[in-house]
Design a protein around this motif. Structure first.
Motif, PDB file in Angstrom:
ATOM      1  N   MET A   1     105.270   6.049  39.975  1.00  0.00           N
ATOM      2  CA  MET A   1     104.367   6.576  40.806  1.00  0.00           C
ATOM      3  C   MET A   1     103.839   8.120  40.450  1.00  0.00           C
ATOM      4  N   ASP A   2     102.977   8.435  40.589  1.00  0.00           N
ATOM      5  CA  ASP A   2     102.848  10.257  40.448  1.00  0.00           C
ATOM      6  C   ASP A   2     103.336  11.261  41.846  1.00  0.00           C
ATOM      7  N   VAL A   3     103.398  12.257  40.794  1.00  0.00           N
ATOM      8  CA  VAL A   3     104.388  13.233  42.081  1.00  0.00           C
ATOM      9  C   VAL A   3     103.491  13.372  42.683  1.00  0.00           C
ATOM     10  N   LEU A   4     102.396  13.826  43.531  1.00  0.00           N
ATOM     11  CA  LEU A   4     101.510  13.732  44.740  1.00  0.00           C
ATOM     12  C   LEU A   4     101.376  12.504  45.361  1.00  0.00           C
ATOM     13  N   ASN A   5     101.674  11.294  44.827  1.00  0.00           N
ATOM     14  CA  ASN A   5     102.214  10.601  45.498  1.00  0.00           C
ATOM     15  C   ASN A   5     103.470  10.211  46.263  1.00  0.00           C
ATOM     16  N   GLU A   6     104.626  10.639  45.739  1.00  0.00           N
ATOM     17  CA  GLU A   6     105.784  10.635  46.231  1.00  0.00           C
ATOM     18  C   GLU A   6     106.433  12.102  46.684  1.00  0.00           C
ATOM     19  N   ILE A   7     105.746  12.702  46.788  1.00  0.00           N
ATOM     20  CA  ILE A   7     105.696  14.220  47.746  1.00  0.00           C
ATOM     21  C   ILE A   7     105.470  13.693  48.738  1.00  0.00           C
ATOM     22  N   SER A   8     104.038  12.978  48.969  1.00  0.00           N
ATOM     23  CA  SER A   8     103.224  12.324  50.329  1.00  0.00           C
ATOM     24  C   SER A   8     103.970  11.389  51.076  1.00  0.00           C
ATOM     25  N   LYS A   9     104.514  10.197  50.282  1.00  0.00           N
ATOM     26  CA  LYS A   9     106.377   9.553  51.057  1.00  0.00           C
ATOM     27  C   LYS A   9     107.282  10.248  51.300  1.00  0.00           C
ATOM     28  N   LEU A  10     107.507  10.924  50.456  1.00  0.00           N
ATOM     29  CA  LEU A  10     108.652  12.002  51.198  1.00  0.00           C
ATOM     30  C   LEU A  10     108.392  13.316  52.373  1.00  0.00           C
ATOM     31  N   GLN A  11     106.919  13.682  52.702  1.00  0.00           N
ATOM     32  CA  GLN A  11     106.901  14.299  53.834  1.00  0.00           C
ATOM     33  C   GLN A  11     106.730  13.564  54.900  1.00  0.00           C
ATOM     34  N   ASP A  12     106.085  12.236  54.464  1.00  0.00           N
ATOM     35  CA  ASP A  12     105.597  11.284  55.696  1.00  0.00           C
ATOM     36  C   ASP A  12     107.342  10.740  56.212  1.00  0.00           C
ATOM     37  N   GLU A  13     108.205  10.196  55.429  1.00  0.00           N
ATOM     38  CA  GLU A  13     109.546   9.690  55.761  1.00  0.00           C
ATOM     39  C   GLU A  13     110.357  10.989  56.708  1.00  0.00           C
ATOM     40  N   PHE A  14     109.761  12.614  56.445  1.00  0.00           N
ATOM     41  CA  PHE A  14     110.292  13.469  56.877  1.00  0.00           C
ATOM     42  C   PHE A  14     109.477  13.617  58.290  1.00  0.00           C
ATOM     43  N   ILE A  15     108.980  13.544  58.477  1.00  0.00           N
ATOM     44  CA  ILE A  15     108.044  14.155  60.077  1.00  0.00           C
ATOM     45  C   ILE A  15     108.609  12.839  60.402  1.00  0.00           C
ATOM     46  N   SER A  16     108.821  11.681  60.293  1.00  0.00           N
ATOM     47  CA  SER A  16     109.463  10.484  60.840  1.00  0.00           C
ATOM     48  C   SER A  16     110.781  10.103  61.292  1.00  0.00           C
ATOM     49  N   LEU A  17     112.078  11.566  60.888  1.00  0.00           N
ATOM     50  CA  LEU A  17     113.136  11.959  60.984  1.00  0.00           C
ATOM     51  C   LEU A  17     113.568  12.265  63.109  1.00  0.00           C
ATOM     52  N   GLU A  18     113.722  11.422  63.482  1.00  0.00           N
ATOM     53  CA  GLU A  18     113.916  12.352  65.134  1.00  0.00           C
ATOM     54  C   GLU A  18     115.709  12.586  64.865  1.00  0.00           C
ATOM     55  N   SER A  19     116.735  12.862  64.276  1.00  0.00           N
ATOM     56  CA  SER A  19     117.906  13.061  64.811  1.00  0.00           C
ATOM     57  C   SER A  19     118.246  14.393  63.580  1.00  0.00           C
ATOM     58  N   ASP A  20     119.061  15.338  63.619  1.00  0.00           N
ATOM     59  CA  ASP A  20     120.141  16.254  63.029  1.00  0.00           C
ATOM     60  C   ASP A  20     120.598  15.444  62.134  1.00  0.00           C
ATOM     61  N   LYS A  21     121.287  14.396  62.315  1.00  0.00           N
ATOM     62  CA  LYS A  21     121.695  12.993  61.526  1.00  0.00           C
ATOM     63  C   LYS A  21     121.178  12.421  60.029  1.00  0.00           C
ATOM     64  N   GLU A  22     119.639  11.953  60.758  1.00  0.00           N
ATOM     65  CA  GLU A  22     118.640  11.884  59.420  1.00  0.00           C
ATOM     66  C   GLU A  22     118.204  12.546  58.433  1.00  0.00           C
ATOM     67  N   ARG A  23     118.351  14.065  59.387  1.00  0.00           N
ATOM     68  CA  ARG A  23     117.303  15.550  58.107  1.00  0.00           C
ATOM     69  C   ARG A  23     118.987  15.453  56.868  1.00  0.00           C
ATOM     70  N   ASP A  24     120.095  15.529  57.872  1.00  0.00           N
ATOM     71  CA  ASP A  24     121.048  15.909  56.518  1.00  0.00           C
ATOM     72  C   ASP A  24     120.987  14.411  55.937  1.00  0.00           C
ATOM     73  N   ALA A  25     120.943  13.163  56.344  1.00  0.00           N
ATOM     74  CA  ALA A  25     120.729  12.232  55.738  1.00  0.00           C
ATOM     75  C   ALA A  25     119.745  12.642  54.509  1.00  0.00           C
ATOM     76  N   PHE A  26     118.100  12.844  54.707  1.00  0.00           N
ATOM     77  CA  PHE A  26     117.405  13.391  53.718  1.00  0.00           C
ATOM     78  C   PHE A  26     117.755  14.187  52.946  1.00  0.00           C
ATOM     79  N   LYS A  27     118.056  15.311  53.521  1.00  0.00           N
ATOM     80  CA  LYS A  27     118.732  16.461  52.652  1.00  0.00           C
ATOM     81  C   LYS A  27     119.543  15.555  51.300  1.00  0.00           C
ATOM     82  N   LEU A  28     120.584  15.235  51.649  1.00  0.00           N
ATOM     83  CA  LEU A  28     121.321  14.564  50.713  1.00  0.00           C
ATOM     84  C   LEU A  28     120.355  13.546  49.354  1.00  0.00           C
ATOM     85  N   LYS A  29     119.514  12.991  50.394  1.00  0.00           N
ATOM     86  CA  LYS A  29     118.230  11.720  49.039  1.00  0.00           C
ATOM     87  C   LYS A  29     117.688  12.756  48.381  1.00  0.00           C
TER      88      LYS A  29
END
Length: 144
Positions: A1-29
């Protein structure tokens, strides 16, 4: 997977987060993702994040400009005959003007006023305001 694609997927995932717990898990990821990259991959990742950040800034600025444009006109929109402005100041149809005012898609692209057209619109509104003010003064003179 190219880097821009990877960043886009991570960005989309981050935008969809709804709680602090999900954001904390994303930071660990993210820590895990970054820890598995070598120096060259980290540099590419960093550059790709800068590209995505600049794209996001550009999109945000465009949205802010659109909101400011609409906010500047919101008070007068119901009171103005836009077809008159389209025809007399732009030499265009009401539908052409409406497409730009409302951001409709034309030829697979969102229609918008160019900078020059925004200046023409501002001048048109100034001209109309002068004409309205002159008419009001004439009415007052004749009513007294």
């Amino acid at each position: 997977m190219d880097v821009l694609n990877e960043i886009s997927k991570l960005q989309d995932e981050f935008i969809s987060l709804e709680s602090d717990k999900e954001r904390d898990a994303f930071k660990l990821k993210m820590r895990d993702v970054l820890s598995r990259k070598n120096k060259k991959e980290l540099e590419e990742f960093h550059e790709a994040i800068q590209v995505k950040a600049n794209e996001t800034i550009h999109v945000s600025e465009a949205l802010i400009n659109e909101v400011n444009f609409k906010k500047a006109l919101e008070d007068i929109v119901p009171a103005i005959t836009w077809s008159y402005i389209a025809e007399h100041y732009f030499g265009k149809s009401r539908s052409w003007f409406s497409q730009r005012m409302n951001g409709y898609h034309v030829n697979n692209k969102e229609a918008e006023f160019s900078k020059e057209e925004k200046n023409i619109l501002a001048d048109a509104l100034m001209d109309l305001s002068d004409r309205i003010r002159n008419s009001a003064h004439l009415l007052k003179e004749h009513c007294l």
